[in-house]
Design a protein around this motif. Structure first.
Motif, PDB file in Angstrom:
ATOM      1  N   TRP A 126      -0.317  -2.890   6.600  1.00  0.00           N
ATOM      2  CA  TRP A 126      -1.585  -2.358   7.093  1.00  0.00           C
ATOM      3  C   TRP A 126      -1.641  -2.409   8.619  1.00  0.00           C
ATOM      4  N   SER A 127      -1.111  -3.476   9.197  1.00  0.00           N
ATOM      5  CA  SER A 127      -1.056  -3.570  10.655  1.00  0.00           C
ATOM      6  C   SER A 127      -0.121  -2.514  11.223  1.00  0.00           C
ATOM      7  N   VAL A 128       1.014  -2.315  10.556  1.00  0.00           N
ATOM      8  CA  VAL A 128       1.971  -1.308  11.014  1.00  0.00           C
ATOM      9  C   VAL A 128       1.337   0.081  10.994  1.00  0.00           C
ATOM     10  N   GLU A 129       0.575   0.375   9.947  1.00  0.00           N
ATOM     11  CA  GLU A 129      -0.092   1.685   9.887  1.00  0.00           C
ATOM     12  C   GLU A 129      -1.140   1.816  10.994  1.00  0.00           C
ATOM     13  N   GLY A 130      -1.866   0.719  11.265  1.00  0.00           N
ATOM     14  CA  GLY A 130      -2.814   0.751  12.370  1.00  0.00           C
ATOM     15  C   GLY A 130      -2.121   0.967  13.701  1.00  0.00           C
ATOM     16  N   LEU A 131      -0.963   0.320  13.883  1.00  0.00           N
ATOM     17  CA  LEU A 131      -0.175   0.514  15.097  1.00  0.00           C
ATOM     18  C   LEU A 131       0.277   1.969  15.221  1.00  0.00           C
ATOM     19  N   ARG A 132       0.756   2.518  14.110  1.00  0.00           N
ATOM     20  CA  ARG A 132       1.221   3.909  14.128  1.00  0.00           C
ATOM     21  C   ARG A 132       0.092   4.871  14.493  1.00  0.00           C
TER      22      ARG A 132
ATOM     23  N   PRO B 156       0.818  -1.210   0.000  1.00  0.00           N
ATOM     24  CA  PRO B 156       0.000   0.000   0.000  1.00  0.00           C
ATOM     25  C   PRO B 156       0.851   1.259   0.000  1.00  0.00           C
ATOM     26  N   THR B 157       0.312   2.303  -0.611  1.00  0.00           N
ATOM     27  CA  THR B 157       0.956   3.609  -0.606  1.00  0.00           C
ATOM     28  C   THR B 157       0.317   4.468   0.483  1.00  0.00           C
ATOM     29  N   ARG B 158       0.913   5.627   0.728  1.00  0.00           N
ATOM     30  CA  ARG B 158       0.325   6.549   1.695  1.00  0.00           C
ATOM     31  C   ARG B 158      -1.085   6.934   1.264  1.00  0.00           C
ATOM     32  N   SER B 159      -1.306   7.069  -0.040  1.00  0.00           N
ATOM     33  CA  SER B 159      -2.633   7.390  -0.547  1.00  0.00           C
ATOM     34  C   SER B 159      -3.629   6.285  -0.231  1.00  0.00           C
ATOM     35  N   ASP B 160      -3.179   5.011  -0.360  1.00  0.00           N
ATOM     36  CA  ASP B 160      -4.053   3.882  -0.015  1.00  0.00           C
ATOM     37  C   ASP B 160      -4.457   3.951   1.453  1.00  0.00           C
ATOM     38  N   PHE B 161      -3.494   4.267   2.314  1.00  0.00           N
ATOM     39  CA  PHE B 161      -3.792   4.386   3.743  1.00  0.00           C
ATOM     40  C   PHE B 161      -4.807   5.502   3.989  1.00  0.00           C
TER      41      PHE B 161
END
Length: 399
Positions: free
Chosen positions: A236-242, A152-157
């Motif tokens: 995706w998990s890392v972004e959720g953690l962040r 995923p890209t930052r835009s996807d997030f």
């Protein structure tokens, strides 16, 4: 003159009307407004079957209402929904969301069915190590684009649908299209919070989570005032953690891409409470050894190994990375048959005792406790084996 009417009034007062289940109420309204009415016995039986086979329970992760596995898959429901166009189906899902929102538990705008986390990738033999919720059945609402799964890209997030909940006073967030959430871990997270806080003024105490996910146990250690090193391979998990760390007002740093080549002394120089490595935990031992050579992360007092059906592949790494701590706790997650828990405990004790002996016997491991977290399958428990290690690999003369 005083009278005693309270008892008399309570005997004759009108009983409170029975509260109708919100999903049932929504379905009843939808049937009345949508399905042709002939008052025939077959139609009445069909409507009764629709109501009786519909889900009654739901879980709210604002703004998502999540229905249990198998919802709306009975033969009667499948037959009805096949004949309805999208607008008609959406009117049902919208009605359910409106009724659930009226319960006062939170406003919901999205509806999905939790079909569980497959152990293998769709159509493949490979294990679903990222625990991606590919079985999630999305009924209503925009859950974000289907693109960007593995990279995923930052835009996807930014464009994804994110939900959240609070457990033990700690906020967690995740994108349900891409990341699982294990509600049943709440008891174990609370137990981690029960470990003693590091004394103030005695330097950093560290925790390591080798399967960090969205921060299930990471956040418990952070709440205890520890600095936490995390490994996770699902972006995706890392972004959720962040996002979750930010929501809880903890400083966080994600190490990925070219930054993974930087020395550990540089990566840990910022003093963030939580540092996440977006890579395989197979590199954890080497990285932590490098940090310890720079006199960082020496006092690792907790290592969480939270992967099922077993986290055994990382146990030796957990043993090694705590070698400098005078006391450390390893939390080893494992699925075990109920009749095999004690024999598994003995086997773990034997394994760690052998590692201790091969290292000169300076460290003393003991399986102090076995926590039965929740049932995983009939006769199988998700267990956590707490191994307490006393004594470090550094002797009194510093060797």
């Amino acid at each position: 003159m005083a009278t005693h009417q309270s008892g008399h009034e309570s005997r004759h007062s009108k009983p409170k009307p029975r509260q109708v289940n919100p999903i049932t109420a929504a379905i009843q309204s939808w049937i009345a407004a949508t399905l042709p009415s002939t008052e025939s016995d077959s139609q009445n039986s069909r409507n009764e079957n629709l109501i009786n086979s519909a889900p009654k329970r739901f879980t709210i992760y604002e703004p998502l209402a999540l229905l249990p596995t198998g919802s709306f898959t009975s033969e009667t429901w499948a037959s009805i929904l096949r004949t309805c166009d999208e607008a008609t189906c959406n009117s049902l899902w919208r009605s359910i969301l409106e009724e659930i929102s009226k319960t006062g538990q939170g406003r919901v705008t999205h509806l999905a069915v939790n079909e569980g986390i497959p152990l293998h990738k769709n159509g493949e033999d490979a294990e679903n190590v990222r625990r991606s919720p590919s079985g999630l059945r999305m009924l209503f609402g925009d859950f974000g684009s289907a693109r960007g799964g593995d990279q995923p890209t930052r835009s996807d997030f930014d464009d994804a649908f994110w939900v959240g909940t609070k457990q033990n006073g700690i906020l967690q967030t995740w994108a349900p299209r891409w990341t699982m959430f294990s509600r049943g871990n709440v008891k174990e997270k609370a137990r981690v919070l029960g470990f003693k806080r590091p004394p103030v003024g005695q330097g950093d105490r560290w925790a390591v989570d080798l399967y960090a996910g969205i921060g299930y146990f990471v956040f418990s250690y952070a709440s205890l005032g520890m600095r936490v090193l995390c490994w996770e391979i699902n972006p995706w998990s890392v972004e959720g953690l962040r996002r979750g760390a930010k929501a809880n007002k903890w400083s966080v740093k994600v190490i990925q891409g070219e930054d993974l080549a930087l020395p550990m002394e540089t990566l840990l120089a910022g003093g963030e409470r939580i540092v996440v490595f977006l890579e395989s935990n197979e590199r954890a031992s080497k990285r932590i050894a490098e940090a310890q050579d720079s006199e960082l992360a020496s006092n690792i007092t907790h290592v969480n190994c939270g992967f099922l059906p077993t986290s055994e592949p990382v146990w030796e790494s957990a043993w090694e990375i705590t070698r400098l701590a005078p006391e450390a706790w390893l939390h080893l997650h494992d699925n075990v048959g109920v009749a095999d828990i004690e024999s598994r405990r003995a086997a773990i004790q034997t394994t760690f005792a052998a590692w201790a002996a091969s290292g000169g016997g300076l460290r003393r491991p003991s399986v102090e406790h076995v926590e039965q977290v929740k049932t995983f399958a009939p006769g199988v428990w998700h267990c956590v084996f707490d191994v307490c290690i006393t004594g470090s690999s550094i002797s009194n003369n510093g060797t």
